[in-house]
Design a protein around this motif. Structure first.
Motif, PDB file in Angstrom:
ATOM      1  N   VAL A 104      30.252  74.966 -28.672  1.00  0.00           N
ATOM      2  CA  VAL A 104      31.364  75.806 -28.248  1.00  0.00           C
ATOM      3  C   VAL A 104      32.009  75.176 -27.014  1.00  0.00           C
ATOM      4  CG1 VAL A 104      32.017  78.093 -27.408  1.00  0.00           C
ATOM      5  CG2 VAL A 104      30.254  77.866 -29.148  1.00  0.00           C
ATOM      6  N   GLY A 105      33.310  74.936 -27.072  1.00  0.00           N
ATOM      7  CA  GLY A 105      34.036  74.375 -25.947  1.00  0.00           C
ATOM      8  C   GLY A 105      33.994  72.862 -25.862  1.00  0.00           C
ATOM      9  N   TYR A 106      33.306  72.200 -26.774  1.00  0.00           N
ATOM     10  CA  TYR A 106      33.267  70.744 -26.774  1.00  0.00           C
ATOM     11  C   TYR A 106      34.536  70.239 -27.455  1.00  0.00           C
ATOM     12  CZ  TYR A 106      28.282  70.831 -25.525  1.00  0.00           C
ATOM     13  OH  TYR A 106      27.088  71.021 -24.884  1.00  0.00           O
ATOM     14  N   ARG A 107      35.338  69.462 -26.706  1.00  0.00           N
ATOM     15  CA  ARG A 107      36.621  69.001 -27.231  1.00  0.00           C
ATOM     16  C   ARG A 107      36.856  67.548 -26.875  1.00  0.00           C
ATOM     17  NH1 ARG A 107      37.913  74.196 -25.999  1.00  0.00           N
ATOM     18  NH2 ARG A 107      38.714  74.009 -23.891  1.00  0.00           N
ATOM     19  N   ALA A 108      37.655  66.886 -27.706  1.00  0.00           N
ATOM     20  CA  ALA A 108      38.096  65.522 -27.444  1.00  0.00           C
ATOM     21  C   ALA A 108      39.604  65.475 -27.618  1.00  0.00           C
ATOM     22  CB  ALA A 108      37.434  64.543 -28.410  1.00  0.00           C
ATOM     23  N   ALA A 109      40.281  64.770 -26.724  1.00  0.00           N
ATOM     24  CA  ALA A 109      41.730  64.613 -26.807  1.00  0.00           C
ATOM     25  C   ALA A 109      42.088  63.239 -26.276  1.00  0.00           C
ATOM     26  CB  ALA A 109      42.436  65.701 -26.004  1.00  0.00           C
ATOM     27  N   MET A 110      43.171  62.699 -26.790  1.00  0.00           N
ATOM     28  CA  MET A 110      43.644  61.398 -26.328  1.00  0.00           C
ATOM     29  C   MET A 110      44.640  61.601 -25.196  1.00  0.00           C
ATOM     30  SD  MET A 110      42.004  59.223 -28.110  1.00  0.00           S
ATOM     31  CE  MET A 110      42.813  57.752 -27.549  1.00  0.00           C
ATOM     32  N   SER A 111      44.494  60.809 -24.130  1.00  0.00           N
ATOM     33  CA  SER A 111      45.484  60.789 -23.055  1.00  0.00           C
ATOM     34  C   SER A 111      45.881  59.322 -22.887  1.00  0.00           C
ATOM     35  CB  SER A 111      44.912  61.376 -21.764  1.00  0.00           C
ATOM     36  OG  SER A 111      43.747  60.692 -21.376  1.00  0.00           O
ATOM     37  N   GLY A 112      46.947  58.947 -23.606  1.00  0.00           N
ATOM     38  CA  GLY A 112      47.336  57.547 -23.671  1.00  0.00           C
ATOM     39  C   GLY A 112      46.367  56.812 -24.581  1.00  0.00           C
ATOM     40  N   LYS A 113      45.775  55.733 -24.076  1.00  0.00           N
ATOM     41  CA  LYS A 113      44.767  55.003 -24.846  1.00  0.00           C
ATOM     42  C   LYS A 113      43.354  55.433 -24.478  1.00  0.00           C
ATOM     43  CE  LYS A 113      47.302  50.804 -25.843  1.00  0.00           C
ATOM     44  NZ  LYS A 113      47.285  49.347 -25.817  1.00  0.00           N
ATOM     45  N   ASP A 114      43.231  56.349 -23.523  1.00  0.00           N
ATOM     46  CA  ASP A 114      41.930  56.800 -23.057  1.00  0.00           C
ATOM     47  C   ASP A 114      41.518  58.077 -23.777  1.00  0.00           C
ATOM     48  OD1 ASP A 114      42.101  54.703 -21.289  1.00  0.00           O
ATOM     49  OD2 ASP A 114      42.819  55.944 -19.633  1.00  0.00           O
ATOM     50  N   LEU A 115      40.215  58.292 -23.850  1.00  0.00           N
ATOM     51  CA  LEU A 115      39.661  59.468 -24.509  1.00  0.00           C
ATOM     52  C   LEU A 115      39.199  60.460 -23.449  1.00  0.00           C
ATOM     53  CD1 LEU A 115      38.787  60.603 -27.323  1.00  0.00           C
ATOM     54  CD2 LEU A 115      36.568  59.554 -26.892  1.00  0.00           C
ATOM     55  N   ASN A 116      39.685  61.682 -23.534  1.00  0.00           N
ATOM     56  CA  ASN A 116      39.328  62.738 -22.592  1.00  0.00           C
ATOM     57  C   ASN A 116      38.345  63.670 -23.292  1.00  0.00           C
ATOM     58  OD1 ASN A 116      39.206  64.533 -20.522  1.00  0.00           O
ATOM     59  ND2 ASN A 116      41.384  64.997 -20.477  1.00  0.00           N
ATOM     60  N   LEU A 117      37.112  63.757 -22.755  1.00  0.00           N
ATOM     61  CA  LEU A 117      36.057  64.552 -23.383  1.00  0.00           C
ATOM     62  C   LEU A 117      35.681  65.742 -22.506  1.00  0.00           C
ATOM     63  CD1 LEU A 117      33.746  61.577 -24.379  1.00  0.00           C
ATOM     64  CD2 LEU A 117      35.055  62.974 -25.955  1.00  0.00           C
ATOM     65  N   SER A 118      35.592  66.911 -23.118  1.00  0.00           N
ATOM     66  CA  SER A 118      35.062  68.105 -22.461  1.00  0.00           C
ATOM     67  C   SER A 118      33.756  68.434 -23.162  1.00  0.00           C
ATOM     68  CB  SER A 118      36.027  69.277 -22.597  1.00  0.00           C
ATOM     69  OG  SER A 118      37.239  68.972 -21.961  1.00  0.00           O
ATOM     70  N   LEU A 119      32.625  68.158 -22.480  1.00  0.00           N
ATOM     71  CA  LEU A 119      31.318  68.290 -23.119  1.00  0.00           C
ATOM     72  C   LEU A 119      30.396  69.267 -22.410  1.00  0.00           C
ATOM     73  CD1 LEU A 119      30.674  64.531 -23.936  1.00  0.00           C
ATOM     74  CD2 LEU A 119      31.478  66.311 -25.477  1.00  0.00           C
ATOM     75  N   GLY A 120      30.977  70.285 -21.759  1.00  0.00           N
ATOM     76  CA  GLY A 120      30.163  71.298 -21.127  1.00  0.00           C
ATOM     77  C   GLY A 120      29.748  70.982 -19.707  1.00  0.00           C
ATOM     78  N   PHE A 121      30.185  69.860 -19.166  1.00  0.00           N
ATOM     79  CA  PHE A 121      29.911  69.541 -17.773  1.00  0.00           C
ATOM     80  C   PHE A 121      30.958  70.214 -16.896  1.00  0.00           C
ATOM     81  CE2 PHE A 121      28.351  65.636 -19.996  1.00  0.00           C
ATOM     82  CZ  PHE A 121      27.009  65.848 -19.768  1.00  0.00           C
ATOM     83  N   SER A 122      30.780  70.153 -15.583  1.00  0.00           N
ATOM     84  CA  SER A 122      31.739  70.764 -14.667  1.00  0.00           C
ATOM     85  C   SER A 122      33.021  69.951 -14.560  1.00  0.00           C
ATOM     86  CB  SER A 122      31.114  70.909 -13.275  1.00  0.00           C
ATOM     87  OG  SER A 122      30.769  69.634 -12.777  1.00  0.00           O
ATOM     88  N   HIS A 123      33.020  68.743 -15.111  1.00  0.00           N
ATOM     89  CA  HIS A 123      34.166  67.850 -15.027  1.00  0.00           C
ATOM     90  C   HIS A 123      34.429  67.225 -16.402  1.00  0.00           C
ATOM     91  CE1 HIS A 123      30.517  65.494 -14.598  1.00  0.00           C
ATOM     92  NE2 HIS A 123      31.194  64.468 -15.101  1.00  0.00           N
ATOM     93  N   PRO A 124      35.683  66.891 -16.711  1.00  0.00           N
ATOM     94  CA  PRO A 124      35.954  66.179 -17.963  1.00  0.00           C
ATOM     95  C   PRO A 124      35.557  64.701 -17.815  1.00  0.00           C
ATOM     96  CG  PRO A 124      37.987  66.553 -16.779  1.00  0.00           C
ATOM     97  CD  PRO A 124      36.907  67.263 -16.015  1.00  0.00           C
ATOM     98  N   ILE A 125      35.253  64.066 -18.931  1.00  0.00           N
ATOM     99  CA  ILE A 125      34.888  62.650 -18.942  1.00  0.00           C
ATOM    100  C   ILE A 125      36.072  61.879 -19.500  1.00  0.00           C
ATOM    101  CG2 ILE A 125      33.323  60.937 -19.907  1.00  0.00           C
ATOM    102  CD1 ILE A 125      31.271  63.247 -20.144  1.00  0.00           C
ATOM    103  N   LEU A 126      36.557  60.891 -18.743  1.00  0.00           N
ATOM    104  CA  LEU A 126      37.655  60.031 -19.187  1.00  0.00           C
ATOM    105  C   LEU A 126      37.059  58.689 -19.581  1.00  0.00           C
ATOM    106  CD1 LEU A 126      40.756  60.150 -19.454  1.00  0.00           C
ATOM    107  CD2 LEU A 126      40.872  58.931 -17.289  1.00  0.00           C
ATOM    108  N   PHE A 127      37.103  58.361 -20.874  1.00  0.00           N
ATOM    109  CA  PHE A 127      36.512  57.122 -21.393  1.00  0.00           C
ATOM    110  C   PHE A 127      37.626  56.148 -21.733  1.00  0.00           C
ATOM    111  CE2 PHE A 127      34.758  54.445 -24.759  1.00  0.00           C
ATOM    112  CZ  PHE A 127      33.605  54.003 -24.144  1.00  0.00           C
TER     113      PHE A 127
END
Length: 175
Positions: free
Chosen positions: A90-113
């Motif tokens: 629940v709440g785990y999401r992935a979205a593209m921001s340009g060529k980078d991958l923005n991950l919301s994986l339940g942490f307090s911060h998003p992960i930009l890969f």
């Protein structure tokens, strides 16, 4: 000689293999891949097929390994490789921001890969990630790094998993 090394590699149209100056280069529509010329392995290109042979019996095993690597390089530059990941939770999401991958994986911060060179990332839906590229090893490595941010856990199955992966579930403690 090993059974793997005996099989010739067929070069598809638009793909060429060059063996010169101590390097083996494979060019195709999806890109160019290069490896160092292995010692003890003879590589011959004739009529659109590549055949390998060891220079001595000591190099028999490495000949099969090099044949498998060259076959993967030929497939990569002609068709490419793809690895699909799924986000479960629940709440785990992935979205593209340009060529980078923005991950919301339940942490307090998003992960930009950031995608490494030669790798294409895509998020067709919020719960799917596609990793594509010509180099099989790099595609698998990037997919493993993304999965490593939140590996699937055995109790609820939440996390980032490969699409063909089966998660073995554990039973919770009983009171």
């Amino acid at each position: 000689m090993s059974r793997v090394a005996k099989k010739p590699i067929a070069l598809p149209k638009g793909t060429e293999l060059n063996n010169a100056n101590g390097t083996v280069t494979v060019k195709g529509p999806k890109g160019t891949l290069t490896i160092a010329q292995p010692e003890g392995v003879n590589i011959a290109v004739e009529n659109g097929t590549v055949s390998l042979s060891p220079s001595s019996l000591d190099h028999d095993a490495i000949t099969g390994t090099i044949r498998a690597i060259l076959a993967n390089m030929v497939k990569g530059v002609s068709d490419g490789f793809e690895r699909k990941l799924e986000l479960v939770g629940v709440g785990y999401r992935a979205a593209m921001s340009g060529k980078d991958l923005n991950l919301s994986l339940g942490f307090s911060h998003p992960i930009l890969f950031k995608a490494p060179e030669g790798i294409t990332l895509a998020a067709p839906t919020q719960t799917e990630i596609l990793v594509q590229g010509a180099d099989k090893q790099r595609v698998g490595e990037v997919a493993a790094k993304i999965r490593g941010f939140r590996p699937p856990e055995p109790y609820k199955g939440k996390g980032v998993k490969y699409s063909d992966e089966t998660i073995i579930r554990k039973e919770a403690k009983k009171a």
